[in-house]
Scaffold this motif. Structure first.
Motif, PDB file in Angstrom:
ATOM      1  N   HIS A  43      -1.598 -10.110  -4.843  1.00 63.43           N
ATOM      2  CA  HIS A  43      -2.254  -8.845  -4.481  1.00 63.43           C
ATOM      3  C   HIS A  43      -2.348  -8.746  -2.970  1.00 63.43           C
ATOM      4  N   THR A  44      -2.125  -7.544  -2.427  1.00 59.49           N
ATOM      5  CA  THR A  44      -2.374  -7.332  -1.000  1.00 59.49           C
ATOM      6  C   THR A  44      -3.271  -6.122  -0.789  1.00 59.49           C
ATOM      7  N   ASP A  45      -4.280  -6.311   0.072  1.00 57.41           N
ATOM      8  CA  ASP A  45      -5.102  -5.201   0.525  1.00 57.41           C
ATOM      9  C   ASP A  45      -4.290  -4.569   1.665  1.00 57.41           C
ATOM     10  N   ALA A  46      -3.664  -3.435   1.363  1.00 58.72           N
ATOM     11  CA  ALA A  46      -2.753  -2.810   2.327  1.00 58.72           C
ATOM     12  C   ALA A  46      -3.367  -1.558   2.942  1.00 58.72           C
ATOM     13  N   VAL A  47      -4.706  -1.502   2.940  1.00 56.50           N
ATOM     14  CA  VAL A  47      -5.416  -0.310   3.401  1.00 56.50           C
ATOM     15  C   VAL A  47      -5.004   0.104   4.809  1.00 56.50           C
ATOM     16  N   GLN A  48      -4.930  -0.861   5.720  1.00 57.14           N
ATOM     17  CA  GLN A  48      -4.628  -0.535   7.124  1.00 57.14           C
ATOM     18  C   GLN A  48      -3.129  -0.346   7.359  1.00 57.14           C
ATOM     19  N   ALA A  49      -2.316  -0.885   6.439  1.00 57.51           N
ATOM     20  CA  ALA A  49      -0.869  -0.914   6.667  1.00 57.51           C
ATOM     21  C   ALA A  49      -0.130   0.282   6.086  1.00 57.51           C
ATOM     22  N   VAL A  50      -0.550   0.721   4.896  1.00 58.47           N
ATOM     23  CA  VAL A  50       0.186   1.801   4.218  1.00 58.47           C
ATOM     24  C   VAL A  50       0.195   3.057   5.086  1.00 58.47           C
ATOM     25  N   GLY A  51       1.376   3.597   5.299  1.00 62.13           N
ATOM     26  CA  GLY A  51       1.505   4.814   6.105  1.00 62.13           C
ATOM     27  C   GLY A  51       1.654   4.543   7.589  1.00 62.13           C
ATOM     28  N   LYS A  52       1.420   3.286   8.010  1.00 56.09           N
ATOM     29  CA  LYS A  52       1.561   2.942   9.433  1.00 56.09           C
ATOM     30  C   LYS A  52       2.801   2.072   9.681  1.00 56.09           C
ATOM     31  N   ILE A  53       3.048   1.153   8.744  1.00 55.33           N
ATOM     32  CA  ILE A  53       4.231   0.293   8.847  1.00 55.33           C
ATOM     33  C   ILE A  53       4.930   0.313   7.485  1.00 55.33           C
ATOM     34  N   PRO A  54       6.229   0.024   7.452  1.00 56.24           N
ATOM     35  CA  PRO A  54       6.943   0.074   6.170  1.00 56.24           C
ATOM     36  C   PRO A  54       6.412  -0.981   5.191  1.00 56.24           C
ATOM     37  N   ILE A  55       6.128  -0.525   3.983  1.00 56.68           N
ATOM     38  CA  ILE A  55       5.695  -1.431   2.909  1.00 56.68           C
ATOM     39  C   ILE A  55       6.536  -1.106   1.682  1.00 56.68           C
ATOM     40  N   ASN A  56       7.168  -2.144   1.115  1.00 56.01           N
ATOM     41  CA  ASN A  56       7.935  -1.927  -0.108  1.00 56.01           C
ATOM     42  C   ASN A  56       7.585  -3.030  -1.099  1.00 56.01           C
ATOM     43  N   VAL A  57       6.982  -2.635  -2.220  1.00 57.21           N
ATOM     44  CA  VAL A  57       6.419  -3.624  -3.143  1.00 57.21           C
ATOM     45  C   VAL A  57       7.492  -4.533  -3.747  1.00 57.21           C
ATOM     46  N   ASP A  58       8.718  -4.015  -3.960  1.00 53.00           N
ATOM     47  CA  ASP A  58       9.770  -4.860  -4.527  1.00 53.00           C
ATOM     48  C   ASP A  58      10.318  -5.825  -3.483  1.00 53.00           C
ATOM     49  N   GLU A  59      10.648  -5.289  -2.308  1.00 50.94           N
ATOM     50  CA  GLU A  59      11.191  -6.150  -1.252  1.00 50.94           C
ATOM     51  C   GLU A  59      10.206  -7.233  -0.843  1.00 50.94           C
ATOM     52  N   MET A  60       8.908  -6.919  -0.934  1.00 56.29           N
ATOM     53  CA  MET A  60       7.893  -7.868  -0.458  1.00 56.29           C
ATOM     54  C   MET A  60       7.283  -8.703  -1.581  1.00 56.29           C
ATOM     55  N   GLY A  61       7.751  -8.503  -2.808  1.00 57.86           N
ATOM     56  CA  GLY A  61       7.255  -9.310  -3.933  1.00 57.86           C
ATOM     57  C   GLY A  61       5.785  -9.090  -4.246  1.00 57.86           C
ATOM     58  N   ILE A  62       5.313  -7.845  -4.049  1.00 55.55           N
ATOM     59  CA  ILE A  62       3.900  -7.528  -4.280  1.00 55.55           C
ATOM     60  C   ILE A  62       3.690  -7.093  -5.743  1.00 55.55           C
ATOM     61  N   ASP A  63       2.693  -7.655  -6.404  1.00 58.48           N
ATOM     62  CA  ASP A  63       2.397  -7.285  -7.796  1.00 58.48           C
ATOM     63  C   ASP A  63       1.255  -6.278  -7.894  1.00 58.48           C
ATOM     64  N   LEU A  64       0.313  -6.354  -6.941  1.00 61.59           N
ATOM     65  CA  LEU A  64      -0.819  -5.425  -6.904  1.00 61.59           C
ATOM     66  C   LEU A  64      -1.071  -5.055  -5.453  1.00 61.59           C
ATOM     67  N   LEU A  65      -1.328  -3.764  -5.198  1.00 64.13           N
ATOM     68  CA  LEU A  65      -1.553  -3.316  -3.821  1.00 64.13           C
ATOM     69  C   LEU A  65      -2.674  -2.279  -3.802  1.00 64.13           C
ATOM     70  N   SER A  66      -3.660  -2.509  -2.919  1.00 67.26           N
ATOM     71  CA  SER A  66      -4.789  -1.573  -2.798  1.00 67.26           C
ATOM     72  C   SER A  66      -4.606  -0.690  -1.576  1.00 67.26           C
ATOM     73  N   MET A  67      -4.964   0.581  -1.728  1.00 67.93           N
ATOM     74  CA  MET A  67      -4.868   1.512  -0.605  1.00 67.93           C
ATOM     75  C   MET A  67      -5.976   2.542  -0.684  1.00 67.93           C
ATOM     76  N   SER A  68      -6.200   3.236   0.441  1.00 69.40           N
ATOM     77  CA  SER A  68      -7.305   4.184   0.516  1.00 69.40           C
ATOM     78  C   SER A  68      -6.863   5.459   1.227  1.00 69.40           C
ATOM     79  N   GLY A  69      -7.342   6.608   0.760  1.00 73.54           N
ATOM     80  CA  GLY A  69      -6.956   7.886   1.348  1.00 73.54           C
ATOM     81  C   GLY A  69      -7.408   8.069   2.786  1.00 73.54           C
ATOM     82  N   HIS A  70      -8.656   7.650   3.066  1.00 72.33           N
ATOM     83  CA  HIS A  70      -9.239   8.041   4.355  1.00 72.33           C
ATOM     84  C   HIS A  70      -8.745   7.214   5.543  1.00 72.33           C
ATOM     85  N   LYS A  71      -7.892   6.211   5.291  1.00 76.76           N
ATOM     86  CA  LYS A  71      -7.311   5.465   6.409  1.00 76.76           C
ATOM     87  C   LYS A  71      -5.929   6.011   6.758  1.00 76.76           C
ATOM     88  N   MET A  72      -5.462   6.986   5.984  1.00 81.24           N
ATOM     89  CA  MET A  72      -4.113   7.518   6.236  1.00 81.24           C
ATOM     90  C   MET A  72      -4.119   9.047   6.256  1.00 81.24           C
TER      91      MET A  72
END
Length: 405
Positions: free
Chosen positions: A177-206
């Motif tokens: 699992h990755t808490d990607a709150v600060q990263a999503v929308g700012k840097i490239p994130i790809n769940v398959d390429e990065m082997g992520i099974d669970l990812l958390s994100m939030s509307g108000h940070k993006m």
């Protein structure tokens, strides 16, 4: 024309993009159906809008639309990921690995799981606030079921080696699992390429609305199963019951879509403004230090410590600029930031740190203004500091024996 106050606290929240607000408005008034009402056009229209938002978010992180579960925000998403996995897989093992500089949403959830009999390893970080895949490999046991490491730190902006960690977890058959709150929308994130099974994100940070977040839950290789934390009508594949807040979901979808289209350009601009700010301040102020990794960090984050200055005093001096000292989510306490402490930053410097968060709506003119203001205020406060005067005279402050304790 420069407008005061200036907002430079984009790591704690972002302004909702006007384009996002425009997309949301019809769903409060004309298109107000319940997405779970399957037997009339109002419900169908709402359901279709939710489906579109799932696609938009999936595009941004490289997932399928049906792998997106809506929550009230990232805190709930993290709770659902960690508690949901722990309870679902407890027959397999009871060991979880995380690190000491995670957001409180992760740390406090882990503390709760420890009370419920789970074992948690909190890995230390290096002076840049990073952990390595090697550290995780060494911490693994045959009881490890989950690794949770944030993509980017909210205070110091340091990025973690998510891809290397994901690869290790895949090899070992452990969920990641990755808490990607600060990263999503700012840097490239790809769940398959990065082997992520669970990812958390939030509307108000993006640049989306507050009160909405999402949890990505992998559907195949492996299919991740979660024990729901909120029971009810079985919404969201049974993982998270509750009537979907369609206007907020539409807003999150639109925010994700804007990031998807504009991120490459925007992060260049944000990075340029941040570097201008950082160099402008640090080149004029001796004994100022950047916290976190010099290069592997969020494009808009600059966390700077100013020796011989009290952070709170400096914030009062630059009150026309919204910044933060330590982390906004825990600023009720006067303890120096646990994140800076974990990097080995001494208490004095930790107390003198200011986090500048540059975002989509900041301008060149604002950066120029903030550089001048910060330099002027730090110099003013240092002139009033007896410690600074002694240091200027070459007295080693560490060698002094202070009396009276």
């Amino acid at each position: 024309m420069l407008k005061l106050p200036i907002y430079m606290d984009n790591n704690s929240t972002t302004r909702t993009d006007p384009r996002v607000v425009d997309a949301m408005i019809p769903f409060f008034t004309e298109k107000f159906g319940n997405a779970a009402s399957r037997n009339h056009p109002f419900g169908w229209e709402a359901d279709e809008a939710v489906g579109e938002a799932r696609k938009q978010i999936g595009n941004l992180i490289g997932s399928g639309p049906s792998e997106i579960i809506f929550t009230s925000g990232a805190t709930e998403a993290i709770n659902l990921a960690l508690k949901g996995v722990a309870q679902m897989y407890k027959k397999k093992g009871n060991h979880i690995i995380t690190q000491v500089t995670e957001h409180k949403a992760t740390l406090d959830t882990c503390k709760r799981l420890e009370k419920d009999g789970f074992q948690v390893t909190y890995l230390p970080v290096d002076k840049f606030g990073q952990v390595s895949a090697e550290q995780i490999r060494e911490a693994l046991t045959d009881k490890t079921i989950l690794v949770s490491i944030m993509a980017a730190n909210n205070e110091i902006g340091s990025l973690q080696p998510i891809k290397a960690i994901g690869k290790l977890c895949k090899e070992k058959g452990i969920l990641f699992h990755t808490d990607a709150v600060q990263a999503v929308g700012k840097i490239p994130i790809n769940v398959d390429e990065m082997g992520i099974d669970l990812l958390s994100m939030s509307g108000h940070k993006m640049y989306g609305p507050k009160g909405i977040g999402a949890l990505y839950v992998r559907k195949k290789d492996p299919r991740v199963r979660l024990d729901p934390q909120i029971d009810g009508g079985g919404h969201e594949r049974g993982m998270r019951s509750g009537t979907l807040p369609v206007p907020l979901i539409v807003g999150l979808g639109e925010a994700a879509d804007i990031c998807y289209r504009e991120m490459a350009e925007e992060s260049k601009k944000t990075y340029r403004l941040r570097e201008k700010l950082r160099k402008g301040i640090m080149s004029q102020l001796p004994e100022s230090y950047i916290n976190g990794h010099p290069d592997e960090r969020l494009p808009g984050n600059a966390n700077i410590s100013f020796a011989y200055v009290e952070g709170e005093g400096l914030m009062m001096g630059i009150k026309d600029v919204a910044v933060s000292s330590g982390s906004a989510c825990t600023s009720a306490s006067l303890e120096p930031s646990y994140v800076l402490r974990a990097l080995g930053v001494g208490d004095e410097l930790a107390h003198s740190s200011i986090r500048f968060g540059i975002g989509r709506f900041n301008t060149e003119e604002e950066v120029d203004y903030v550089i001048d203001l910060v330099v002027r205020e730090v110099n003013r406060l240092r002139e009033m500091s007896p410690l600074y005067e002694m240091a200027q005279e070459g007295i080693d402050l560490k060698s002094i024996e202070w009396s009276g304790h």
